[in-house]
Design an enzyme around this catalytic site. Structure first.
Site, PDB file in Angstrom:
ATOM      1  N   SER A  23       0.836  -1.202   0.000  1.00 50.42           N
ATOM      2  CA  SER A  23       0.000   0.000   0.000  1.00 50.42           C
ATOM      3  C   SER A  23       0.878   1.261   0.000  1.00 50.42           C
ATOM      4  O   SER A  23       1.957   1.264   0.586  1.00 50.42           O
ATOM      5  CB  SER A  23      -0.870  -0.014   1.264  1.00 50.42           C
ATOM      6  OG  SER A  23      -2.062   0.682   1.074  1.00 50.42           O
ATOM      7  N   PRO A  24       0.423   2.333  -0.663  1.00 49.35           N
ATOM      8  CA  PRO A  24       1.225   3.569  -0.644  1.00 49.35           C
ATOM      9  C   PRO A  24       1.322   4.123   0.779  1.00 49.35           C
ATOM     10  O   PRO A  24       0.320   4.200   1.482  1.00 49.35           O
ATOM     11  CB  PRO A  24       0.434   4.515  -1.554  1.00 49.35           C
ATOM     12  CG  PRO A  24      -0.955   3.971  -1.589  1.00 49.35           C
ATOM     13  CD  PRO A  24      -0.840   2.492  -1.397  1.00 49.35           C
ATOM     14  N   CYS A  26       3.140   7.370   2.901  1.00 53.50           N
ATOM     15  CA  CYS A  26       3.937   8.596   3.020  1.00 53.50           C
ATOM     16  C   CYS A  26       5.082   8.369   3.987  1.00 53.50           C
ATOM     17  O   CYS A  26       4.879   7.843   5.087  1.00 53.50           O
ATOM     18  CB  CYS A  26       3.102   9.725   3.610  1.00 53.50           C
ATOM     19  SG  CYS A  26       1.860  10.348   2.509  1.00 53.50           S
ATOM     20  N   TYR A 183      -8.247  14.282   0.969  1.00 52.29           N
ATOM     21  CA  TYR A 183      -7.364  15.151   0.190  1.00 52.29           C
ATOM     22  C   TYR A 183      -8.167  15.751  -0.973  1.00 52.29           C
ATOM     23  O   TYR A 183      -9.369  15.541  -1.075  1.00 52.29           O
ATOM     24  CB  TYR A 183      -6.110  14.373  -0.228  1.00 52.29           C
ATOM     25  CG  TYR A 183      -5.331  13.915   0.991  1.00 52.29           C
ATOM     26  CD1 TYR A 183      -4.773  14.845   1.857  1.00 52.29           C
ATOM     27  CD2 TYR A 183      -5.228  12.565   1.323  1.00 52.29           C
ATOM     28  CE1 TYR A 183      -4.103  14.450   3.013  1.00 52.29           C
ATOM     29  CE2 TYR A 183      -4.564  12.157   2.476  1.00 52.29           C
ATOM     30  CZ  TYR A 183      -4.010  13.105   3.318  1.00 52.29           C
ATOM     31  OH  TYR A 183      -3.362  12.712   4.475  1.00 52.29           O
ATOM     32  N   ARG A 231      -7.760   5.304  -5.835  1.00 53.34           N
ATOM     33  CA  ARG A 231      -8.130   5.024  -4.434  1.00 53.34           C
ATOM     34  C   ARG A 231      -9.279   5.934  -4.054  1.00 53.34           C
ATOM     35  O   ARG A 231      -9.233   7.147  -4.301  1.00 53.34           O
ATOM     36  CB  ARG A 231      -6.937   5.221  -3.494  1.00 53.34           C
ATOM     37  CG  ARG A 231      -7.294   4.983  -2.047  1.00 53.34           C
ATOM     38  CD  ARG A 231      -6.104   4.890  -1.118  1.00 53.34           C
ATOM     39  NE  ARG A 231      -5.653   3.501  -0.973  1.00 53.34           N
ATOM     40  CZ  ARG A 231      -4.897   3.060   0.035  1.00 53.34           C
ATOM     41  NH1 ARG A 231      -4.520   3.877   0.996  1.00 53.34           N
ATOM     42  NH2 ARG A 231      -4.530   1.790   0.112  1.00 53.34           N
ATOM     43  N   LEU A 301      -6.095  -3.164   7.850  1.00 51.55           N
ATOM     44  CA  LEU A 301      -5.970  -4.181   8.893  1.00 51.55           C
ATOM     45  C   LEU A 301      -6.211  -5.595   8.371  1.00 51.55           C
ATOM     46  O   LEU A 301      -7.014  -6.341   8.925  1.00 51.55           O
ATOM     47  CB  LEU A 301      -6.876  -3.842  10.083  1.00 51.55           C
ATOM     48  CG  LEU A 301      -6.395  -2.658  10.927  1.00 51.55           C
ATOM     49  CD1 LEU A 301      -7.358  -2.368  12.073  1.00 51.55           C
ATOM     50  CD2 LEU A 301      -4.988  -2.892  11.497  1.00 51.55           C
ATOM     51  N   GLY A 323      -0.404  -2.403   4.384  1.00 54.41           N
ATOM     52  CA  GLY A 323       0.368  -1.220   4.768  1.00 54.41           C
ATOM     53  C   GLY A 323       1.231  -1.506   5.973  1.00 54.41           C
ATOM     54  O   GLY A 323       2.366  -1.982   5.883  1.00 54.41           O
ATOM     55  N   ARG A 324       0.663  -1.261   7.154  1.00 56.67           N
ATOM     56  CA  ARG A 324       1.433  -1.400   8.384  1.00 56.67           C
ATOM     57  C   ARG A 324       1.974  -2.809   8.582  1.00 56.67           C
ATOM     58  O   ARG A 324       3.067  -2.992   9.112  1.00 56.67           O
ATOM     59  CB  ARG A 324       0.573  -0.975   9.578  1.00 56.67           C
ATOM     60  CG  ARG A 324       0.322   0.522   9.588  1.00 56.67           C
ATOM     61  CD  ARG A 324      -0.844   0.912  10.468  1.00 56.67           C
ATOM     62  NE  ARG A 324      -2.136   0.482   9.915  1.00 56.67           N
ATOM     63  CZ  ARG A 324      -3.311   0.787  10.428  1.00 56.67           C
ATOM     64  NH1 ARG A 324      -3.360   1.514  11.523  1.00 56.67           N
ATOM     65  NH2 ARG A 324      -4.419   0.373   9.866  1.00 56.67           N
TER      66      ARG A 324
HETATM   67  C1  LIG Z   1       2.946   5.457   7.538  1.00 59.06           C
HETATM   68  C2  LIG Z   1       1.702   5.460   6.698  1.00 59.06           C
HETATM   69  C3  LIG Z   1       1.646   6.298   5.602  1.00 59.06           C
HETATM   70  C4  LIG Z   1       0.518   6.280   4.768  1.00 59.06           C
HETATM   71  N1  LIG Z   1       0.500   7.033   3.628  1.00 59.06           N
HETATM   72  C5  LIG Z   1      -0.490   6.854   2.720  1.00 59.06           C
HETATM   73  C6  LIG Z   1      -0.410   7.428   1.429  1.00 59.06           C
HETATM   74  O1  LIG Z   1       0.608   8.007   1.035  1.00 59.06           O
HETATM   75  N2  LIG Z   1      -1.481   7.275   0.604  1.00 59.06           N
HETATM   76  C7  LIG Z   1      -2.591   6.562   0.969  1.00 59.06           C
HETATM   77  O2  LIG Z   1      -3.543   6.463   0.203  1.00 59.06           O
HETATM   78  N3  LIG Z   1      -2.657   5.964   2.174  1.00 59.06           N
HETATM   79  C8  LIG Z   1      -1.626   6.081   3.031  1.00 59.06           C
HETATM   80  N4  LIG Z   1      -1.658   5.392   4.212  1.00 59.06           N
HETATM   81  C9  LIG Z   1      -2.740   4.442   4.438  1.00 59.06           C
HETATM   82  C10 LIG Z   1      -2.282   3.035   3.985  1.00 59.06           C
HETATM   83  O3  LIG Z   1      -1.981   2.987   2.606  1.00 59.06           O
HETATM   84  C11 LIG Z   1      -3.376   1.989   4.295  1.00 59.06           C
HETATM   85  O4  LIG Z   1      -4.487   2.257   3.491  1.00 59.06           O
HETATM   86  C12 LIG Z   1      -3.784   2.001   5.764  1.00 59.06           C
HETATM   87  O5  LIG Z   1      -2.657   2.053   6.615  1.00 59.06           O
HETATM   88  C13 LIG Z   1      -4.628   0.795   6.111  1.00 59.06           C
HETATM   89  O6  LIG Z   1      -3.954  -0.402   5.781  1.00 59.06           O
HETATM   90  P1  LIG Z   1      -3.084  -1.230   6.869  1.00 59.06           P
HETATM   91  O7  LIG Z   1      -3.996  -1.537   8.011  1.00 59.06           O
HETATM   92  O8  LIG Z   1      -2.635  -2.451   6.111  1.00 59.06           O
HETATM   93  O9  LIG Z   1      -1.928  -0.355   7.287  1.00 59.06           O
HETATM   94  C14 LIG Z   1      -0.565   5.430   5.069  1.00 59.06           C
HETATM   95  C15 LIG Z   1      -0.504   4.628   6.207  1.00 59.06           C
HETATM   96  C16 LIG Z   1       0.613   4.610   7.004  1.00 59.06           C
HETATM   97  C17 LIG Z   1       0.661   3.678   8.178  1.00 59.06           C
END
Ligand SMILES: Cc1cc2nc3c(=O)[nH]c(=O)nc-3n(C[C@H](O)[C@H](O)[C@H](O)COP(=O)(O)O)c2cc1C
Length: 370
Positions: A23-24, A26, A183, A231, A301, A323-324
Site C-alpha cells: 500500500s502507498p 507517506c 485530500y 483510491r 488491517l 500497509g502497516r
Molecule cells: C505510515 C503510513 C503512511 C501512509 N501514507 C499513505 C499514502 O501516502 N497514501 C494513501 O492512500 N494511504 C496512506 N496510508 C494508508 C495506507 O496505505 C493503508 O491504506 C492504511 O494504513 C490501512 O492499511 P493497513 O492496516 O494495512 O496499514 C498510510 C498509512 C501509514 C501507516
C-alpha cells in the site's frame, strides 16, 4: 489446493505474480519534493518482499499539493531526477512492478509532519496557502483553504498531466490516483468539504465531475498498456459525508472511463471516528466489486495470511493491499507463501533464508510445503 492469494493477475499489460500489493505510505522524508536515501532503503527493502506490486507513497503533482514540506513530489525536474536515482537502484535488485500514487493534499496540505506536532505550518516556516472545493477548513484550527476557481482547477489537471508524463519517463508500471482520505479529489467528492453551487458541487454527479476530469486527463497522458487505478473512500463514516452508494456510483463512472481498478479505503473528510478492526474496509470493496464488476483492491488491517487468502478466494476483492503489516514484517509475503503454499520471488542472496528448511535455490524460490 493452490492459493488464490498467490495466483497471478493482470492489469492491462502489467503481469502481477500474486495479489499482494504494498500500500502507498507517506514517508515524510523528501526534501523539496525530492526522494532521498531513505526512499532507497524504504522502497528497496519492500521491493524484496515478494509482493506482486509496490506502490510509491502519495506523490504531489504540485508543491502546493504536498501534505507536508517533507512529502514526495513530482512537479519539477529535480523531483524526477531524484526519483529516477532511487528507482534505478531498486530495479537493479528487484523485478517487482513499481507504481506510484499521484495526489494533491487540498485543504489538508501545509501540515506538520507526524512527530512535529499538529496544525498548519505558517508561511514564515515554509508553509503555503491551501486550496479546496470550498473555503472551509478541515477543522477550525487549521488554515482556511482558498476556494478553487475554474482556472485553478485547470492548473491542477495540468499538473496531474505533467506528473503523469514524468511517470512515463520514469518507466513506472502503474499509477493510482489518490481520491480518498479527505485530500483534494476526495474533498470534491464529499459533501462535507464541497459546498459549491456551480457544476462541481451539490449532487453526486457534480461532486464527481472534477475527480473524473482528472482521471480522463491522466488516462490520456498515460500509455494505453499501463494500468491506471483510483483510491477512493467506501465511506466517510460520517452521516454528512460519503456513503457506500457514492463509492459504487463513482466506481461505475470510473469503470466507464477505463479505470483498471478501484482501491477502496475510507475516512479523512472529517474527524469522525473509524471503527477499526480486521478487514474493516473490505465490505466496501466487496460491494463495489459485486455491484460494478470492476477490479477491486481491499485494504485496512489485513494482517493474517489466511484472512488475505479468504478475501481473494471468496471474491471479496481481487487484490489485497498491506500497509502497516508489511512495514512491521517486510517479508510478510514470504511468510504468507510458507503458510499458504505459494511462490515468491526471492533474491538469490537471501535464498537460503527463504524456507524453513533453508534449502538454497535461485530466484523464484518455492516456499512452503513441497
Ligand atoms: C505510515 C503510513 C503512511 C501512509 N501514507 C499513505 C499514502 O501516502 N497514501 C494513501 O492512500 N494511504 C496512506 N496510508 C494508508 C495506507 O496505505 C493503508 O491504506 C492504511 O494504513 C490501512 O492499511 P493497513 O492496516 O494495512 O496499514 C498510510 C498509512 C501509514 C501507516
Amino acid at each position: 489446493m493452490s492459493s488464490a492469494l498467490f495466483s497471478p493477475f493482470a492489469l492491462r499489460d502489467l503481469a502481477l505474480a500474486n495479489r499482494i500489493v504494498v500500500s502507498p505510505m507517506c514517508e515524510y522524508s523528501a526534501v523539496d519534493g525530492c526522494a532521498t536515501d531513505w526512499h532507497v532503503i524504504h522502497l528497496g527493502h519492500l521491493a524484496l518482499s515478494g509482493a506482486g506490486l509496490l506502490i510509491v507513497e502519495a506523490t504531489a503533482v504540485n508543491a502546493q499539493g504536498r501534505i507536508s514540506r517533507e512529502c514526495l513530489g513530482l512537479y519539477c525536474d529535480e523531483n524526477e531526477a531524484a526519483l529516477a536515482r532511487v528507482l534505478a537502484i531498486v530495479r537493479r535488485y528487484s523485478a517487482m512492478p513499481i507504481g506510484i500514487q499521484l495526489g494533491h493534499a487540498g485543504r489538508k496540505g501545509s501540515q506538520r509532519k507526524p512527530g512535529d506536532g499538529r496544525g498548519t505550518v505558517p508561511a514564515s516556516e515554509g508553509g503555503w496557502q491551501t486550496v479546496g472545493p470550498s473555503a472551509l477548513p478541515f477543522i477550525p484550527e487549521w488554515q482556511t483553504p482558498q476556494e478553487l476557481d475554474r482556472a485553478g482547477m485547470e492548473a491542477i489537471v495540468d499538473a496531474f498531466v505533467h506528473a503523469t508524463r514524468r511517470c512515463v519517463r520514469l518507466g513506472l508500471d502503474m499509477i493510482e490516483i489518490h481520491s480518498a482520505h479527505g485530500y483534494l479529489l476526495s474533498s470534491f467528492l464529499s459533501p462535507i468539504a464541497n459546498r459549491r453551487t456551480d457544476a462541481y458541487g451539490g449532487n453526486r454527479e457534480n461532486r464527481m465531475r472534477f475527480p473524473l476530469e482528472v482521471f480522463v486527463a491522466v488516462r490520456d497522458a498515460w500509455p494505453a498498456g499501463r494500468p491506471l487505478g483510483v483510491r477512493c473512500n467506501g465511506t466517510d463514516w460520517d452521516e454528512r459525508g460519503l456513503t457506500p452508494e457514492d463509492a459504487v456510483d463513482y466506481a461505475r463512472a470510473l469503470k466507464d472511463l477505463g479505470c483498471d481498478y478501484v482501491d477502496v479505503s475510507s475516512g479523512g473528510n472529517s474527524m469522525a471516528p473509524i471503527p477499526l478492526g480486521p478487514g474493516y474496509q473490505v465490505p466496501f470493496a466487496q460491494r463495489v466489486r459485486s455491484e460494478v464488476g470492476i477490479v477491486t483492491m481491499a485494504v485496512g488491517l489485513i494482517r493474517e495470511p489466511q484472512h488475505a487468502e479468504a478475501i481473494v478466494a471468496e471474491g471479496q476483492a481481487d487484490l489485497v493491499a498491506i500497509g502497516r503489516g508489511i512495514l512491521n514484517d517486510p517479508r510478510w509475503p514470504w511468510h504468507a507463501a510458507e503458510e499458504l503454499g505459494g511462490n515468491v520471488n526471492v533474491p538469490v542472496q537471501y535464498a537460503r533464508a527463504a524456507t524453513r528448511e533453508g534449502i538454497h535455490q535461485h530466484f523464484a524460490l518455492r516456499t512452503g510445503t513441497r
